[in-house]
Every structure is written in structure tokens, then in C-alpha cells.
Design an enzyme around this catalytic site. Structure first.
Site, PDB file in Angstrom:
ATOM      1  N   LYS A  70      -1.395   6.376   8.563  1.00 44.41           N
ATOM      2  CA  LYS A  70      -0.619   6.583   7.333  1.00 44.41           C
ATOM      3  C   LYS A  70      -1.518   6.429   6.104  1.00 44.41           C
ATOM      4  CE  LYS A  70       1.100   3.403   5.108  1.00 44.41           C
ATOM      5  NZ  LYS A  70       1.687   2.175   4.534  1.00 44.41           N
TER       6      LYS A  70
ATOM      7  N   THR B   8       0.857  -1.177   0.000  1.00 41.23           N
ATOM      8  CA  THR B   8       0.000   0.000   0.000  1.00 41.23           C
ATOM      9  C   THR B   8       0.893   1.228   0.000  1.00 41.23           C
ATOM     10  OG1 THR B   8      -1.688  -1.191   1.228  1.00 41.23           O
ATOM     11  CG2 THR B   8      -1.813   1.222   1.276  1.00 41.23           C
TER      12      THR B   8
ATOM     13  N   LYS C 232      -7.021   0.885  -3.501  1.00 43.18           N
ATOM     14  CA  LYS C 232      -6.634   0.351  -2.191  1.00 43.18           C
ATOM     15  C   LYS C 232      -6.780   1.414  -1.105  1.00 43.18           C
ATOM     16  CE  LYS C 232      -4.498  -2.008   1.079  1.00 43.18           C
ATOM     17  NZ  LYS C 232      -5.257  -3.008   1.875  1.00 43.18           N
TER      18      LYS C 232
END
Lengths: 299, 299, 299, 299
Positions: C242, C97, C173
């Protein structure tokens, strides 16, 4: 011209006193007795009930805490409340910060009683009221405003007229208080940001309120935030929370999204949940520090 | 004392001109030629490249657009950029609004080159710069600031010192711009609320900026909102969006939630998505009107 | 077909193991030695460095922590990083990711090296990876995806293709993780609301996740919130923070306001400021309780 | 056991029908005549007024639109409303989604009339009601719930009990609807993010609702968002706006900040300001597209 005056709190008392000084005859009422006695010494006639203070008045001025108190004093009570005691044609001047819904309710009730209603909330805190320097936000029938204007001239430095519909003055007042709350929140987040990077919030705020934001709303609340001095409360955070709520309700009524307003709502609730409602409005700044895990003061 | 001056944009040009008037010797550089010629006529020495303007300077002042431009001008280029041309011990004074990360990057780079770095962003727009009345926010080594102080005294009415770590001056500047953006948003939502209830936004803002918010940030942006005049842009909305982004990044670095900041972020994106980035920052007010389905002007 | 596999963390290790079981030849590398030894016992060939694991591979799979780690492992190091060791025409499959900016950076770098790049992040946690039941989100050149499809068929239950531009798989994603974070926040606020009125948050969440939200994201995180069990962390809150940050950056790049995203940002910062980053993502629920002044558990 | 049933709307009609099928005797009332006739054909006895339907009932079930309608039907009217017609000791089961304030009002009123009050709102839409598979959220006196349980067993697949205080069932229902609204908003922002980067929102949502969010709330609203089909409305956006408002009021009453809730409030107002209140709740997704300047559909 006979004037009834209801509500001798921190704002109402100096306003009534200024009217007496200017030579107006006042019959006054207040929930607690102390302020009534003080005004009586200054030349007012005491009224035992709201209705007693209103009876026979040409103009009834109300400066009460909120919707519920205003409704109770104006419309309820053993002797029918103040409105019922007024002669047909009398003018009701509501100077409190109330909801738009309450303004509409009053307009309808006054109409059914043959009374004339003005909304006339004010901008300015106690010292401004004492100096007769309030800014008065008024809406209602023009000729009715003209009749009351000599009174407004005593109480304020300027009267701002916002049209025929009384609730418009209320929406202006709520929008104004929303801007004050926004200024407090803005300083709070900015000071927390500075403090999070090692700059004392007080140093930051001192600079900002001395330079590009050198206006009383910023200097006053900014100093309180900088010093973490929230007592005694000049204006209680819980009252600010109420005004933010009324502003949001006004937004809902007109389908106006107010994302700053909703942030303010949540942060005021955060304050209330931490028992800070009795502190000065500037204590809203604690939310930003608390969320960032920062200590309250840093020098 | 030889001074190199990089960046003669709307802010940099009047600042450089004031230094010339005060008798300082300046070698200047700008990306486009016009401002260089104008300053040369006023007594400056032109530099063909940033390095040429910096060569041999005791003090290098940079007033460039943003991080990327600052980096390109100071550190890159065929001849190595401006920093590489400075003698050891020279002082670099970065007066632009940049990110904290860039400030740290510059500190490290200057240290490795034996240079001394100050961050000294300013508060004030073009007319203030012209009048030499800026507020200068400076951080860095005290003795270095003392050396540059005579220059600051020419450029500004007051220098505010925020400690040894240069990035602190940058966080103060970002927090200040965040407060300006908050003031604009606050007026925008309040005016939309008023307008949604039939009060002209202009009437509301005129009253607010004449009474309790009578300070240039409010009067200036308030008038632009009231009149819906966003061109020419005094400060472009797209630059405001950048500064809000940098403030949020600074918040992230210190774990400081900024809910007003995040509302501002979203509303600036809304503006940019509607091609309003080239308008004045006050055009942020269109978001509130658009979301509420209100027309742009109402009189 | 020679496969290099970089990154044997909680996700990478079971994925690599499944490939071995399916008969693929794997050369593996991991920052710490333990997982390499374990995979070697299962039939993989160890690589001493990323470049050593990549040398001569037809396909290089990377499952690394974030942008910085991915960049360090793929592009840097004494022997030039993994990409430099690949033969021209090799395929790089980045399953981590990462940010859109990093995806673009990789596309450019691979192009300059004559390599072919796919972004193929996955949905599913450790147990799903172990079962070879991941959902694989892939974007890149169709023929390249076709080549890698047999590998995807081992790792996942289904491959979802999102076009030619690799970064599109990354945005999908990030949008997915944003939805997971939103589900957690939604449960947190709802449970706090219930608890504020005397209904145990656990009772409320048990009902909701048994009825109309009976899907693993809700049941899993909901149970953790209900029981206040946040250790060991299935997915650390700091990693969630994040991913929210990357989603917001992606929004910024396309001028897409994301007000839920910005609330998530602030609440994650609140968590990080209270040292909760190492807890499971479900610990985000503590923010709602803390702000409301509610105790952590109530039964 | 005589049952009165008030409100034969999209939810009430199938519920009443199921009770008839199960052999209960029902006297029914509805504002419009059509549904009464239909139920009468199915075996119910028509009541000309709410009071007529309630007279002599052991249990009165109300499934009305909102606070105002519920109050009008239960407490007002020429013949005194439904509550006045009930014999002392009768049970009132309010299955509508109402405010906590209204629940408290009803508790007090029922107590003064010697009636027993249960709040029993439901989860599930029309098809679920038809199938007798609702989830029933009930609060009130245990023995009273026990008495009504056979009715709940006909209407729903499961009854969830939340304690003695009726308003607790209402807060649970409002928290549930808040979670549904959050799911819609979450999909809307995520799909806009995807679309802003060139991924069709429909492709993104198809993947998400097939994989980790494969639950009816997501699949149903997700499909509507993906196809931009908002008519006929399964549940009107304007009703969703009302429920969000009630949830926020409940939060205010307990000092629970709800930042997702306030985002929802603003976005619903944005929808209402754009005349989308009569569309399905999924039309909330238009706000995210509109703010990002994205077209409504993309394939």
C-alpha cells in the site's frame, strides 16, 4: 564465381538450396554430416572442413549459430579455419546474428588477411528462407555489396543497406529482434491482465491479432501463447535470450538505456531458471502468468 | 428506437453522424455547442443538457473523455445528470475508455435506477470511426447486447463480446492500449539503439515497418517517430499516460505485475515533466533519445 | 489541555500510554474494545464513538490504518464523525501514513469546519514507539506545531518540520517507506545473486549487515530474510504494498519517474499473488528466489 | 616471507604502507612511478616491472583496476607478466573487484603454473584502508587462506571467508557494490519525490541519514547528493557502472533476474551519456532530477 557456404542449419540449408537452384556453384560444409549429404544430392560439392569448403572461393557465406561457433569455424581448426583458406580479395558474407564486438573482430581479421567483409543478417524464419523472401540487412563497402547483390537477390525479397560499417547491419538485426521480443512480452502482460480479470487470454489475443496487430510476429507468437503450444520450437527462447543480451551489450557500447530491454533480460532469465529455454520464444509468456499466480490455460 | 448520444468529440461526432446516416433518430448533447449544431444540421435533435438529450431514450450512448467527465455528465448536474432522465429499462452504452472502478460504479448505479449497462469501448482512430470500421469491444448481458447490435453494426466492422461483466470490455480496451504504448516504446528504444550506432532511426524504422511490423500501429507511430512530427496530435501523449495508469490500476486489482507497464509509466511521466503531454503519443520516443544524449533527428 | 486519541493499534496504544504517563488527559477510542479497556485502566477516559472521544478536545490525535479508515472515523458515522464533534479552533493531528490526496482532503475539510490540521506521520516501529523515541515528521502552520510540540516531545526523540503544507510531511513519510522497501529489495536480489553462486544468502547478509549496512532497517529485515522467518509480521507486506502504491501516486502527481518504485510495485504484486501479503515485509525476498528458481533456504 | 605488491592506487598504496609498518618485506610495482617512489621511501623495494616485483615472492598481492588491467599486469608483458616470475607454490592474492569469468580464468592459469590463487576483494574506501580497517572477503583453499591470514589481519578489521571457490568472494563483492548502488538510487528517487512536492531534497536526506539510515554508505553519498558536490570523486560513477555490469553478468551466469540491477544499469548509462562518468558515484542522483524536470539544487 565460386561460393563456399558454411552452416546448413534450419536457415542455412534452404538458403543454400535456393542458391543451387539459381545456378550458383556451391561448396558446402556443416558440423553434422546429414545436411551436407542432402545439399550434395542437390548439386553442391561437399567440403570436409570449413577450410576445404572455403578454399579458392570468391565469396564465402557463413550462417552459423553465434559468435563462438562463427569464430571457431571461420578462424580456428587444425587447418587454420575457413578464412585462412580464402584467396586474397575474397569476400566474406556473415549472415548470422552476432555481436557488434564480433563484427569488429572479423573486420580487423579480414583486413589483416586481405579479405573483404560484409555483415548481412536476415529477417525471416524458415518458411521465408525457403521461399527466398528474406529481408537482408547488409552493411559494408558499397562495391562489395554490389558484387554480392545477385546472391542476395536469390535469397531475399529485398536488401536493405545500412552503410559502410559492417557492424551497423548487426545492430539493426539486434534492434529488430529486440522489437520481436518486446511484442511477445507485450502480448504476455496484456493477456495476463485480461486473464486476471476473467477474460480468456486466448480470446483477447485472437481479437488483437485479428484487428490492430494483424502482422505475422503477433499472429504467430500470439497463437502460440493463446494455445500454450511451445513445442516444437520455431525459435528457441534460449536463442532469444542471447539476442536480447547482445542488444543490451550494443546499448551499453553507445550509452543507450533500454528499459524494455532490461525487463526482457530479467524475464528471459526467469524463463531459463525454470528450464524453459528449449521451448519456443513465445513461452516467455509463462513468466507473466507465473508471477501473477495465474493458471497456464483458461478457456 | 430513440437514441440519446452524449459526447461529440473527435470520435463521437463521426459515430453519431454514421448513426444518423443509417436512419437512427438521435438526440445529441456536447459540452461545446459547435458539434451539436453540426449534428443538428445533419438531422439530429439538440439536447440542451445531458438530461435533456437522454430524456425518454431507449438507448443512451456515451463517448466522453474519461472517468470524471463521464461521471459528471451521466450522474451530476442541476437536473440530475443523464441517467436520472432515462426511463426504467433503458440501456446505457458507455463507449469511452474508463477505469474498471468506474465501470463497477456505473453498473451499481444503473442497477439501482433500473437501467441496463453495457461497456463498449472501441479500437480505431478518427478515420476508422468515420468509415464505420471500428472494432467494438463489448461486455454485458447478452440479450442487451443483442438489442444494441444493430447500432454496433453501423459503427463498427466487428463486435467482439467478452462476457456478462461490463468491466471486462474495459480491461480488454486498457490491455489493447497498453500494447499500443508498448509498440511505441519498443520502436523508440530500438531506433535509439540504431541511432547510437550511426544508423538513422528513420532508416531503421522504415525498414521495420515495411517488413515484419507492417501494421498500422507501427507504420503510423513509426512514421511520426522517424520524422519527429508530433503535431497535430492524433492521440495526445497525456491521454496515453492516463490509459497506462488505468491499465496498471487494473493490474493492481488482480495482482498482475506488468513490468513493461511500469516502464511505460515512468517514461510517460518523463515526457509530461518535459511538457510533451500535448504532443502526439509518438513523442514518447523523445525519452529514449534524451536519456541516451542523442539528438532528436539524424539523417 | 484535553486530548482525544483515535486508534489504539500496535503503534497508537503505546503512544497513548506514553502521553498518559506524561500526565496528559486523554479520551480514547478504538474500533475494538480491548485496547480501550487497557488504556482506561492506565488512566484514559473511554469514548464510545470517535465523536464522543473528540467532543470538546483541544487536540485530536488520529493514528488510523489508512485513508479509508481515517475518513470513516474522522468524517463519517451516525453522529457525524470525530471532526464534527470538535470545537472551532481545535487542532487535528493526523499521525497515520496516508496519501497526499487524503491530506489535501483533510486540510480542506478542517478549514471548512474552522479546525487546524497537522500531518505528523512517524518513523519507528512498535518498540521505538514504546520507548517514546519516534522520529516525528510534521508539516503545517508553525504556531500550531509549536502548540503541539510538548506532545511530540513525549512521543518522539525528535520532531522534523517540513514546512507549512501538511501534505509535505506525508510525502516525506512515503519517501522514507519507499527507501525501506528499496533496502529490502536490494538485500533480496543481492542474496539471490550470492545464493545462485553457492554462497548462502544468510552468510552474505550477515556480513553486509554487520559491516557497511549495520543499521536497524538492514539488520532487522536482513535477519528475517536470512532466517526465512516472516511470522509474526512486524509490518505486513500488504501494508508495504500500500505504501509503495501511495509513493508512486505521489510521484505521478509531480511527474517524478521512480523506476525502483515501479520494480517494487511489481514485486509486491507478485508477493500478493502468491498469498504472502500477511507475512512480514521481509518476505518480499521470496520473489527474487522464486524467479531465479532457487530454494528458499540454503545453509 | 617475501611479498610482491602490484598496484599502488588510492587503495593499494595505503594497504602496502600498512604492511610495511607491520614489518613485512615488500617489493612493489605500479604503472606510474610516483607511488613506487613514495613506498620505497617507506621501506619497500621497487620493481621495474610486474615480473620484477613478483620474482621469488612467496605471496603476490594484486590490487589493480579491473579485469583488463589485471590480466595485462599478471599475465602479459615482455618478460611474461608477474605470474610467470613466481616460483611454483607461490600464492596469488587478487584483491581487486573483477568479474567471475576473470576469477575462473585466473584459477585455471594459476593451476597450470603450479600457483595457488585466492580472491580477496575488500569493502571500505580510502580512509578505511589507511586505518587498516577493511573488511576482507576471501575465498579459496582454507590452508592457503590461513597462510595469508597474518597479512589480512594487518589490512583489515575482519576477514570473511566464503568457501573454497575463489569466484565466490568476487560475487560477494559485486553483490555488495550492487547494494551500495541501490542505496544511492533509492536516495535519489526519494529525494526527487520530496523535491517534486516542495521539500528540499537536502532536508529530506538529512533527516533520513540521521535517523533510520544512519550508516556511512547513506550519510556519505547522501551528503554528496544533498549538497550536489560530486568532485573530487571518492569513487567514480564510471567505476560504479562497471561494477553494476559485472553484477548483472554474474546474475546472468546463474539465471538470477535482478530488476533493481537493470534499473541501475540504465541509469548509469544515462549518466555516462551525459558525461557524468568522472563524477562521484553520488552523481547518479542527477538522473532522477533530470527525468523529473527538477532543478539540481533547491534550498
Amino acid at each position: 564465381m565460386n561460393i563456399g557456404f558454411l552452416g546448413l542449419g534450419t536457415m542455412g540449408a534452404p538458403m543454400a538450396r535456393n542458391l543451387l537452384k539459381a545456378g550458383f556453384a556451391l561448396r558446402v560444409w556443416n558440423r553434422s554430416r546429414g545436411p551436407v549429404d542432402a545439399l550434395t544430392s542437390a548439386g553442391a560439392t561437399p567440403g570436409a572442413t570449413p577450410a576445404a569448403a572455403a578454399r579458392g572461393a570468391d565469396i564465402l557465406i557463413a550462417m552459423l549459430a553465434d559468435d563462438d561457433t562463427s569464430r571457431a569455424v571461420l578462424c580456428e581448426g587444425d587447418d587454420g579455419g575457413a578464412l585462412g583458406a580464402l584467396p586474397r580479395g575474397a569476400i566474406v558474407v556473415n549472415m548470422a546474428t552476432v555481436s557488434l564486438a564480433f563484427a569488429r573482430e572479423m573486420v580487423a581479421r579480414c583486413e589483416s588477411l586481405g579479405l573483404r567483409y560484409l555483415a548481412a543478417p536476415v529477417l525471416g524464419r524458415v518458411t521465408v528462407a525457403e521461399a527466398g523472401k528474406l529481408n537482408i540487412l547488409v552493411a559494408g563497402d558499397t562495391s562489395v555489396i554490389d558484387t554480392v547483390q545477385p546472391i542476395f537477390d536469390v535469397l531475399g525479397q529485398r536488401t536493405w543497406r545500412f552503410g559502410d560499417s559492417p557492424e551497423r547491419a548487426n545492430v539493426v538485426k539486434l534492434a529488430a529482434n529486440f522489437m520481436i521480443a518486446s511484442a511477445i512480452e507485450s502480448m504476455s502482460e496484456a493477456a495476463a491482465l485480461a486473464q486476471g480479470h476473467g477474460v480468456a487470454g486466448a480470446d483477447f489475443l485472437d481479437m488483437m491479432t485479428t484487428t490492430i496487430f494483424a502482422t505475422p510476429v503477433y499472429t504467430g507468437y500470439g497463437a502460440a501463447i493463446a494455445k500454450e503450444v511451445f513445442e516444437p520450437a520455431g525459435f528457441k527462447l534460449a536463442l532469444g535470450a542471447k539476442d536480447v543480451r547482445l542488444a543490451l551489450l550494443a546499448g551499453e557500447a553507445a550509452n543507450v538505456p533500454m528499459p524494455f530491454g532490461t525487463v526482457l533480460r530479467d524475464n528471459h532469465l526467469d524463463s531459463l531458471a525454470h528450464d524453459e529455454g528449449q521451448l519456443d520464444w513465445a513461452a516467455l509468456s509463462r513468466v507473466a502468468l507465473r508471477r501473477a499466480g495465474l493458471p497456464r490455460t483458461q478457456s
